[in-house]
Design an enzyme around this catalytic site. Sequence first.
Site, PDB file in Angstrom:
ATOM      1  N   ASP A  11      82.718  27.215 -37.364  1.00  0.00           N
ATOM      2  CA  ASP A  11      81.648  28.216 -37.402  1.00  0.00           C
ATOM      3  C   ASP A  11      82.159  29.591 -36.948  1.00  0.00           C
ATOM      4  O   ASP A  11      83.058  29.673 -36.112  1.00  0.00           O
ATOM      5  CB  ASP A  11      80.498  27.749 -36.494  1.00  0.00           C
ATOM      6  CG  ASP A  11      79.183  28.408 -36.885  1.00  0.00           C
ATOM      7  OD1 ASP A  11      79.142  29.086 -37.933  1.00  0.00           O
ATOM      8  OD2 ASP A  11      78.202  28.244 -36.144  1.00  0.00           O
ATOM      9  N   TRP A  16      83.015  36.877 -37.743  1.00  0.00           N
ATOM     10  CA  TRP A  16      84.383  37.385 -37.572  1.00  0.00           C
ATOM     11  C   TRP A  16      84.664  38.466 -38.611  1.00  0.00           C
ATOM     12  O   TRP A  16      85.215  39.530 -38.285  1.00  0.00           O
ATOM     13  CB  TRP A  16      85.371  36.224 -37.713  1.00  0.00           C
ATOM     14  CG  TRP A  16      86.786  36.589 -37.403  1.00  0.00           C
ATOM     15  CD1 TRP A  16      87.409  36.508 -36.189  1.00  0.00           C
ATOM     16  CD2 TRP A  16      87.753  37.114 -38.328  1.00  0.00           C
ATOM     17  NE1 TRP A  16      88.704  36.946 -36.301  1.00  0.00           N
ATOM     18  CE2 TRP A  16      88.942  37.321 -37.605  1.00  0.00           C
ATOM     19  CE3 TRP A  16      87.730  37.423 -39.686  1.00  0.00           C
ATOM     20  CZ2 TRP A  16      90.096  37.819 -38.195  1.00  0.00           C
ATOM     21  CZ3 TRP A  16      88.882  37.926 -40.273  1.00  0.00           C
ATOM     22  CH2 TRP A  16      90.052  38.119 -39.530  1.00  0.00           C
ATOM     23  N   GLU A  58      72.989  22.005 -46.796  1.00  0.00           N
ATOM     24  CA  GLU A  58      72.039  23.102 -46.502  1.00  0.00           C
ATOM     25  C   GLU A  58      72.635  24.474 -46.858  1.00  0.00           C
ATOM     26  O   GLU A  58      71.899  25.422 -47.129  1.00  0.00           O
ATOM     27  CB  GLU A  58      71.645  23.110 -45.014  1.00  0.00           C
ATOM     28  CG  GLU A  58      70.778  21.935 -44.572  1.00  0.00           C
ATOM     29  CD  GLU A  58      71.531  20.606 -44.483  1.00  0.00           C
ATOM     30  OE1 GLU A  58      72.734  20.624 -44.175  1.00  0.00           O
ATOM     31  OE2 GLU A  58      70.911  19.563 -44.766  1.00  0.00           O
ATOM     32  N   ASN A  59      73.973  24.581 -46.877  1.00  0.00           N
ATOM     33  CA  ASN A  59      74.611  25.877 -47.173  1.00  0.00           C
ATOM     34  C   ASN A  59      74.270  26.378 -48.586  1.00  0.00           C
ATOM     35  O   ASN A  59      74.420  27.565 -48.881  1.00  0.00           O
ATOM     36  CB  ASN A  59      76.141  25.801 -47.041  1.00  0.00           C
ATOM     37  CG  ASN A  59      76.634  25.687 -45.618  1.00  0.00           C
ATOM     38  OD1 ASN A  59      77.716  25.158 -45.365  1.00  0.00           O
ATOM     39  ND2 ASN A  59      75.855  26.178 -44.664  1.00  0.00           N
TER      40      ASN A  59
HETATM   41  C1  FPP Z   1      80.390  28.405 -41.167  1.00  0.00           C
HETATM   42  O1  FPP Z   1      80.692  29.734 -40.774  1.00  0.00           O
HETATM   43  C2  FPP Z   1      81.427  27.951 -42.089  1.00  0.00           C
HETATM   44  C3  FPP Z   1      81.255  27.701 -43.401  1.00  0.00           C
HETATM   45  C4  FPP Z   1      79.927  27.768 -44.045  1.00  0.00           C
HETATM   46  C5  FPP Z   1      82.385  27.361 -44.302  1.00  0.00           C
HETATM   47  C6  FPP Z   1      83.775  27.433 -43.722  1.00  0.00           C
HETATM   48  C7  FPP Z   1      84.775  27.296 -44.799  1.00  0.00           C
HETATM   49  C8  FPP Z   1      86.054  27.703 -44.684  1.00  0.00           C
HETATM   50  C9  FPP Z   1      86.614  28.307 -43.455  1.00  0.00           C
HETATM   51  C10 FPP Z   1      86.991  27.483 -45.845  1.00  0.00           C
HETATM   52  C11 FPP Z   1      87.817  26.259 -45.591  1.00  0.00           C
HETATM   53  C12 FPP Z   1      88.647  25.940 -46.739  1.00  0.00           C
HETATM   54  C13 FPP Z   1      89.029  24.686 -47.079  1.00  0.00           C
HETATM   55  C14 FPP Z   1      89.933  24.500 -48.240  1.00  0.00           C
HETATM   56  C15 FPP Z   1      88.604  23.476 -46.364  1.00  0.00           C
HETATM   57  P1  FPP Z   1      79.719  30.944 -41.108  1.00  0.00           P
HETATM   58  O2  FPP Z   1      80.339  31.780 -42.147  1.00  0.00           O
HETATM   59  O3  FPP Z   1      78.359  30.428 -41.355  1.00  0.00           O
HETATM   60  O4  FPP Z   1      79.761  31.759 -39.775  1.00  0.00           O
HETATM   61  P2  FPP Z   1      78.674  32.765 -39.180  1.00  0.00           P
HETATM   62  O5  FPP Z   1      77.786  31.901 -38.326  1.00  0.00           O
HETATM   63  O6  FPP Z   1      79.498  33.716 -38.384  1.00  0.00           O
HETATM   64  O7  FPP Z   1      77.953  33.440 -40.311  1.00  0.00           O
END
Ligand code: FPP
Length: 217
Positions: A11, A16, A58-59
């Site tokens: 997360d 970031w 849910e995403n």
């Molecule tokens: C939550 O962070 C994370 C996700 C919805 C997806 C994360 C996916 C990756 C890092 C890519 C990984 C790649 C592979 C090939 C496995 P968020 O973006 O919702 O964080 P936030 O709470 O800061 O908005």
Amino acid sequence: MSVKHIGFIMDGNGRWAQAHGLSRAEGYAYGLMALRKVAKRCEERGVEAVSVYAFSTENIERPSEEINAIFEVVKKFNLTYDGKFKICYMGDFSTLPDKLADSIESVEERTADNEGMTLNIAFNYGGRADILHAAKIAYDHGEFVEDTFEKHLGSSRLPDLDMIVRTGGEMRLSNFMLYEAAYAELFFLEKLWPDMQESDVDELLDAFEKRTRKFGK
Ligand code: FPP
């Protein structure tokens, strides 16, 4: 007490990116770089399997631009991965775009005989749906005991989950590996996922060593 299997809730990629003046798409690309570092260090430390939450059911409610950005990062990874991990996925791929679903199949096939650590990617995944799916199969087979039930979960070929780590400051599981979490040690870090370093893995494994696991006994 060695750690065989760690789950990561990655997360904080969006926050970031915002903090660095970048797009959310770039946040996911940096998130993937952090995953490469974390997974490599886990393997060096003798971990057998790492499961990561890359896209929850849910995403799909998120803006399409953001969904496409995650899909693109993941597809590119699948099509270009040439490392030594065994890559496997769990989730529902039936509703994914064809090219993405094909890329998942292709990387799983290409890496099936790899002898390195397993990197298990939860994608279009939900813990409750996974349990329900396993329950339906178990019901059809008339086999409702723990051992046989577990073999129908997405994580069935992996060791028991020893720990779950969530970055980004929230303290919840958000439908990630709910069944497997039963006796996992939980760790919550304020750090945002793209900031994860090899040394964080070392600190987490050290912290795990200090926990006393009782498994309810
Ligand atoms: C939550 O962070 C994370 C996700 C919805 C997806 C994360 C996916 C990756 C890092 C890519 C990984 C790649 C592979 C090939 C496995 P968020 O973006 O919702 O964080 P936030 O709470 O800061 O908005």
